[in-house]
Motif scaffolding. Structure first.
Motif, PDB file in Angstrom:
ATOM      1  N   VAL A  63      41.900  50.715  40.254  1.00  0.00           N
ATOM      2  CA  VAL A  63      41.253  49.480  40.695  1.00  0.00           C
ATOM      3  C   VAL A  63      39.753  49.657  40.520  1.00  0.00           C
ATOM      4  O   VAL A  63      39.128  50.442  41.235  1.00  0.00           O
ATOM      5  CB  VAL A  63      41.603  49.174  42.166  1.00  0.00           C
ATOM      6  CG1 VAL A  63      40.819  47.971  42.652  1.00  0.00           C
ATOM      7  CG2 VAL A  63      43.095  48.949  42.325  1.00  0.00           C
ATOM      8  N   ALA A  64      39.197  48.969  39.536  1.00  0.00           N
ATOM      9  CA  ALA A  64      37.763  49.089  39.241  1.00  0.00           C
ATOM     10  C   ALA A  64      37.341  47.819  38.516  1.00  0.00           C
ATOM     11  O   ALA A  64      38.178  47.153  37.897  1.00  0.00           O
ATOM     12  CB  ALA A  64      37.506  50.314  38.357  1.00  0.00           C
ATOM     13  N   VAL A 102      44.543  42.998  37.538  1.00  0.00           N
ATOM     14  CA  VAL A 102      43.827  44.053  38.269  1.00  0.00           C
ATOM     15  C   VAL A 102      42.393  44.060  37.747  1.00  0.00           C
ATOM     16  O   VAL A 102      42.161  43.834  36.556  1.00  0.00           O
ATOM     17  CB  VAL A 102      44.476  45.439  38.050  1.00  0.00           C
ATOM     18  CG1 VAL A 102      43.736  46.516  38.849  1.00  0.00           C
ATOM     19  CG2 VAL A 102      45.948  45.432  38.436  1.00  0.00           C
ATOM     20  N   GLY A 103      41.441  44.355  38.628  1.00  0.00           N
ATOM     21  CA  GLY A 103      40.044  44.406  38.200  1.00  0.00           C
ATOM     22  C   GLY A 103      39.298  43.149  38.590  1.00  0.00           C
ATOM     23  O   GLY A 103      39.901  42.118  38.924  1.00  0.00           O
ATOM     24  N   ALA A 104      37.983  43.228  38.540  1.00  0.00           N
ATOM     25  CA  ALA A 104      37.138  42.153  39.061  1.00  0.00           C
ATOM     26  C   ALA A 104      37.421  40.807  38.411  1.00  0.00           C
ATOM     27  O   ALA A 104      37.401  39.767  39.070  1.00  0.00           O
ATOM     28  CB  ALA A 104      35.670  42.531  38.867  1.00  0.00           C
ATOM     29  N   THR A 105      37.694  40.802  37.108  1.00  0.00           N
ATOM     30  CA  THR A 105      37.812  39.525  36.409  1.00  0.00           C
ATOM     31  C   THR A 105      39.120  38.802  36.737  1.00  0.00           C
ATOM     32  O   THR A 105      39.315  37.675  36.296  1.00  0.00           O
ATOM     33  CB  THR A 105      37.675  39.719  34.892  1.00  0.00           C
ATOM     34  OG1 THR A 105      38.660  40.673  34.463  1.00  0.00           O
ATOM     35  CG2 THR A 105      36.296  40.221  34.521  1.00  0.00           C
ATOM     36  N   ALA A 106      40.008  39.434  37.504  1.00  0.00           N
ATOM     37  CA  ALA A 106      41.249  38.757  37.911  1.00  0.00           C
ATOM     38  C   ALA A 106      40.961  37.490  38.713  1.00  0.00           C
ATOM     39  O   ALA A 106      41.772  36.560  38.725  1.00  0.00           O
ATOM     40  CB  ALA A 106      42.139  39.703  38.714  1.00  0.00           C
ATOM     41  N   PHE A 160      51.567  45.010  44.257  1.00  0.00           N
ATOM     42  CA  PHE A 160      51.855  43.855  43.401  1.00  0.00           C
ATOM     43  C   PHE A 160      52.830  42.920  44.111  1.00  0.00           C
ATOM     44  O   PHE A 160      53.670  42.294  43.491  1.00  0.00           O
ATOM     45  CB  PHE A 160      52.418  44.302  42.039  1.00  0.00           C
ATOM     46  CG  PHE A 160      51.398  44.938  41.147  1.00  0.00           C
ATOM     47  CD1 PHE A 160      50.708  44.183  40.205  1.00  0.00           C
ATOM     48  CD2 PHE A 160      51.092  46.289  41.255  1.00  0.00           C
ATOM     49  CE1 PHE A 160      49.750  44.761  39.388  1.00  0.00           C
ATOM     50  CE2 PHE A 160      50.134  46.873  40.436  1.00  0.00           C
ATOM     51  CZ  PHE A 160      49.459  46.108  39.498  1.00  0.00           C
ATOM     52  N   SER A 161      52.702  42.861  45.429  1.00  0.00           N
ATOM     53  CA  SER A 161      53.580  41.975  46.202  1.00  0.00           C
ATOM     54  C   SER A 161      52.728  41.121  47.140  1.00  0.00           C
ATOM     55  O   SER A 161      51.607  40.751  46.769  1.00  0.00           O
ATOM     56  CB  SER A 161      54.633  42.815  46.935  1.00  0.00           C
ATOM     57  OG  SER A 161      55.579  41.979  47.569  1.00  0.00           O
ATOM     58  N   VAL A 162      53.210  40.852  48.307  1.00  0.00           N
ATOM     59  CA  VAL A 162      52.540  39.877  49.188  1.00  0.00           C
ATOM     60  C   VAL A 162      51.039  40.125  49.336  1.00  0.00           C
ATOM     61  O   VAL A 162      50.243  39.206  49.157  1.00  0.00           O
ATOM     62  CB  VAL A 162      53.241  39.836  50.565  1.00  0.00           C
ATOM     63  CG1 VAL A 162      52.499  38.892  51.509  1.00  0.00           C
ATOM     64  CG2 VAL A 162      54.694  39.393  50.408  1.00  0.00           C
ATOM     65  N   PRO A 163      50.606  41.361  49.665  1.00  0.00           N
ATOM     66  CA  PRO A 163      49.158  41.556  49.845  1.00  0.00           C
ATOM     67  C   PRO A 163      48.484  42.104  48.580  1.00  0.00           C
ATOM     68  O   PRO A 163      47.398  42.659  48.645  1.00  0.00           O
ATOM     69  CB  PRO A 163      49.106  42.605  50.961  1.00  0.00           C
ATOM     70  CG  PRO A 163      50.335  43.450  50.716  1.00  0.00           C
ATOM     71  CD  PRO A 163      51.364  42.585  50.026  1.00  0.00           C
ATOM     72  N   GLY A 164      49.119  41.943  47.422  1.00  0.00           N
ATOM     73  CA  GLY A 164      48.666  42.589  46.190  1.00  0.00           C
ATOM     74  C   GLY A 164      47.538  41.861  45.468  1.00  0.00           C
ATOM     75  O   GLY A 164      46.880  40.972  46.017  1.00  0.00           O
ATOM     76  N   GLY A 165      47.339  42.266  44.236  1.00  0.00           N
ATOM     77  CA  GLY A 165      46.192  41.808  43.459  1.00  0.00           C
ATOM     78  C   GLY A 165      46.181  40.310  43.202  1.00  0.00           C
ATOM     79  O   GLY A 165      45.114  39.692  43.220  1.00  0.00           O
ATOM     80  N   THR A 167      44.770  48.106  50.238  1.00  0.00           N
ATOM     81  CA  THR A 167      43.648  47.763  51.124  1.00  0.00           C
ATOM     82  C   THR A 167      42.326  47.933  50.371  1.00  0.00           C
ATOM     83  O   THR A 167      41.404  47.134  50.544  1.00  0.00           O
ATOM     84  CB  THR A 167      43.658  48.631  52.394  1.00  0.00           C
ATOM     85  OG1 THR A 167      43.669  50.018  52.016  1.00  0.00           O
ATOM     86  CG2 THR A 167      44.894  48.338  53.236  1.00  0.00           C
ATOM     87  N   GLY A 168      42.260  48.953  49.521  1.00  0.00           N
ATOM     88  CA  GLY A 168      41.059  49.123  48.703  1.00  0.00           C
ATOM     89  C   GLY A 168      40.833  47.919  47.805  1.00  0.00           C
ATOM     90  O   GLY A 168      39.703  47.463  47.617  1.00  0.00           O
ATOM     91  N   GLN A 169      41.922  47.400  47.279  1.00  0.00           N
ATOM     92  CA  GLN A 169      41.817  46.244  46.390  1.00  0.00           C
ATOM     93  C   GLN A 169      41.392  44.998  47.143  1.00  0.00           C
ATOM     94  O   GLN A 169      40.579  44.201  46.648  1.00  0.00           O
ATOM     95  CB  GLN A 169      43.175  46.030  45.710  1.00  0.00           C
ATOM     96  CG  GLN A 169      43.189  44.929  44.693  1.00  0.00           C
ATOM     97  CD  GLN A 169      44.389  45.048  43.782  1.00  0.00           C
ATOM     98  OE1 GLN A 169      44.269  45.376  42.612  1.00  0.00           O
ATOM     99  NE2 GLN A 169      45.562  44.788  44.317  1.00  0.00           N
TER     100      GLN A 169
END
Lengths: 526, 526
Positions: free
Chosen positions: A458-459, A478-482, A157-162, A101-103
């Motif tokens: 996550v940053a 992971v991360g903003a540039t994703a 790293f699944s359905v609601p993941g990054g 959720t944070g991500q």
């Protein structure tokens, strides 16, 4: 293009999809059926039709924040179901849900910020030779993104993941190919995201979900799929990468496949903190029953007394580790076979024997090998340089640091590489620690000092990727540039303002960070 | 890895490389020999060995600016030689040289600016759950880059062109596979760049050059080649893309393959400026004897009187165009055959007949077709939706704009798409022009209004790329962001400052633009 898909009706009897309890091996419940080619086609077309609404950045941020809230509202059921399907434990899964959720909220922030749009404006310069036209560039969404979910992080790293969160943040609808190890969790999460879409006034088909191996193959070939994200094995990921590249119109395939995550313990570090390092390694390599992509799989440890102490500490810590349950029976078998093959190599010892335990679980352990064997070539020992999924690591005892260098030349890319160094080594820009970091950098995307690679914060600065086979591209999951993975640039030349998207208006009505005539501009108030 | 290459000694008698005058078809001089597998291996290894020096950004900027100066110092010989090998004419080639040196200097500016390093720093947050470590990310060079030079821009998209300049700016050594249409020019330019390297205190092997088709195949397979740039045909580019993807370790392949560059003339535009548009189109489609990647290849023109006037204007302008000489005899044959096949389709007319001229040249011309034929399917008319290299364009006459939409559904990606619109249409955000731009955007990387796509300005905002087959990736080969193709991110976690590269120090000693704890920072003085 429709005919190509309509014709493939060979799946007359769709296979049932079962949720299985890995603790017992028993089927828990049936979760619908595997998607046929027609089902995949329908899901992709529905997602494509849902693109329009996602063009609105405000709707995207509402969707992502709403998704986080919906997951939290359903947290109890999701965590209970995920634990029943994965045996990862409710404490870990609650933490993973918070991370997820944070991500989602972090990508909402990125979508709101707008930096990912990469706005660059160059005004016309009629005095240049040749005269320069007015050019205004930004990034637009690629289209429907296929996401292949991982087994080992049933949420993050699944359905609601990054991959999903970053694609939605970029404005791309997503069709997830569910991992067969947690179909019930996948359905719960998909439903939560679809509710969030409806609440945000969006077509709920911005998120589709399909089950089944064949469905995954159909998905990567679908003409309307514009890019893919994947987290999983080298074998599966490479097959999908190859399929993505072989399409009539190839598409970007951002896959995270496999990672050894080498660690080097300097002699000074072992001398100062042998016990602490051994205990820390035990905790990292057994986290999630050793089923982390970032598990340290090869640890260069000095020969001699301090290294012996480290090994003793590791052995002591592992001896107290209870058996774990792996995500599915196939992985348990692969772990047992992988450990046995490695342990059978000449010169390899098992101070604490890893392998299949008595009651369906697995026991954590580690192997040791003289480091000079790894570099000897001939290929036999290359097995020790490959990822072995599960709670095992390989301790390579080195005499001369040159043995480390020789072994590194035989490894592939990793997500991470770590050094544990001594107190004074941390202060020497030209010392052994600096040399080791420089030597490890070509093989990894994240470099750690005096830490453990498990746990991917996550940053904005995070980079979760590395040279092949760690990832199939130079990007991060992971991360903003994703977000950048799901966008392509477009530039407008000499276009009247009335016809330009507001992102490219001179007055910057959307308050975007941008580069104008070579100078970066930050909107006021940030 | 050496053994793999050492074994391939089958090229016992290397083929000579000849510089040929396309105006006469005569061999001008022999330019060495085609590179054997061993030659390619040696060039790549020498380039890899030259990486270290390029790690210094100051050395890179000196190299790029020195390269521009060296090219200018040798300008007379380079332009004369390039004209003798390509028949493009000295005026055009002088302009292309200026563009090339300007581009080298622009990438020096980008390297100096450092924005491409993408520095992101997140300080540790011990109060976060879980505690967030210190993370510092930037981009590092990928390694040796293979550049496949284009035929049609012997300078700006060849040895000293944008792929080379951006790769060197990123810190990557380059091995160029020379285009066989201008081997002498390639050697002159390579020598200039190597002189600049030596002057900048760098190993001159930062720039290598190999000749020969087989050498190009060896190059893409070489284990030390980390990425590739390509400008050329769909067939050649796709073969190399496939080879890059099939490697044991796949590498990024940034190829610019082929582009139709559709143009739509609205009824209002034709009504207001039929003569001007027809003349402009004639100039654009014959520029460089129609051998531009951005040549407008399909022009939707309204049926009726104003469209007739446009066609008449185009015919008039083309009738006065002298015959041109194409880059080589094979291209001339392909042009003649391509035009003949298109002209033979039912309903296609040739108001000015393009094709092979009398004395080895080619005559510019154009074809017309009712637009509704293009959408009819069956595939026969799809030939008109493919690029035909040379001075020809296809005028598709439409009655209803819906015919344009139907035809667009059958085209592939292009580098550009253009609309010519009427005066009031430029002021209507929801009018026909806006609708057309939105309809064209999925097919192109650059959108133009009331201009011509030939001529790609070198500017930070430029994007020279587009959906496949225009390019094989989402990146650009012109403009500031072209550097990003040759970099990969790496992040340091909890690393003592003494062990961090200066790019990631808190004090920002190199004055880099960066993002720290979510906030973008611009160094003072910019």
């Amino acid at each position: 293009m429709a005919s190509e898909w309509d014709a493939q009706e060979e799946y007359a009897v769709p296979a049932p999809v079962w949720s299985v309890d890995p603790r017992t091996g028993q089927q828990r419940e049936q979760i619908g059926q595997e998607a046929t080619a027609a089902d995949v086609d329908a899901a992709v077309r529905a997602a494509e039709a849902a693109r329009t609404g996602l063009a609105d950045r405000a709707a995207r941020t509402a969707l992502l924040r709403g998704a986080a809230a919906q997951l939290e509202a359903a947290a109890e059921q999701i965590v209970r179901t995920a634990d029943a399907e994965t045996a990862l434990g409710e404490v870990r899964l609650k933490g993973e849900l918070a991370r997820t959720t944070g991500q989602l909220r972090a990508f909402a922030d990125e979508a709101e910020d707008g930096g990912h749009l990469g706005v660059i404006i160059d005004h016309a310069d009629p005095s240049a030779t040749p005269p320069r036209p007015d050019l205004r560039r930004y990034r637009i969404p690629l289209g429907v993104v296929a996401v292949y979910a991982a087994s080992n992080f049933p949420l993050a790293f699944s359905v609601p993941g990054g991959d999903t969160a970053s694609a939605l943040a970029a404005g791309c609808p997503v069709v997830v190919k569910a991992h067969p190890d947690h179909p019930a969790t996948s359905e719960l999460c998909a439903a939560a995201l679809r509710r969030a879409a409806a609440e945000a006034g969006l077509d709920e088909n911005v998120l589709g979900l399909v089950h089944g191996f064949d469905a995954g193959v159909e998905l990567i070939k679908h003409p309307l799929v514009a890019a893919a994200g994947f987290t999983g094995s080298v074998r599966g990921g490479r097959a999908l990468f190859d399929a993505a590249a072989a399409r009539p119109v190839p598409i970007p395939f951002h896959g995270e496949l496999g990672s050894l995550n080498p660690v080097v313990i300097t002699r000074a570090a072992a001398g100062e903190r042998a016990g602490e390092i051994g205990a820390g390694l035990a905790g990292s390599m057994t986290m999630g029953t050793g089923q982390f992509c970032t598990k340290p799989g090869l640890v260069f440890t000095p020969a001699g007394e301090s290294g012996d102490q480290l090994v003793t500490s590791l052995a002591g810590a592992l001896s107290g580790t209870p058996e774990g349950v792996m995500l599915d029976a196939r992985m348990r078998e692969a772990f047992a076979a992988g450990v046995a093959a490695r342990a059978g190599l000449d010169g390899v010892q098992a101070p604490v024997t890893p392998g299949a335990g008595g009651s369906g679980g697995v026991a954590a352990g580690f192997l040791t090998v003289p480091a000079d064997r790894l570099a000897a070539g001939g290929g036999e020992y290359d097995l020790l340089l490959e990822e072995c999924f599960g709670p095992v690591t390989v301790i390579a005892r080195y005499g001369d640091p040159a043995e480390i260098s020789a072994a590194l030349e035989r490894i592939g890319g990793s997500l991470t590489a770590t050094v544990h160094i001594g107190g004074t080594e941390a202060e020497e820009p030209d010392g052994e620690a600096a040399r080791l970091l420089a030597e490890l950098r070509p093989y990894a995307g994240r470099l750690l000092v005096n830490g453990w690679p498990t746990g991917v914060a996550v940053a904005p600065a995070q980079h979760h990727g590395g040279p092949y086979p760690a990832t199939t591209s130079t990007s991060t999951s992971v991360g903003a540039t994703a977000i950048e993975r799901w966008l392509r640039p477009v530039v407008y030349q000499n276009t009247p303002e009335a016809l330009l998207p507001p992102e490219l208006h001179d007055a910057n009505p959307l308050g975007l960070p941008r580069r104008v005539n070579g100078r970066r501009e930050e909107p006021a108030g940030r």
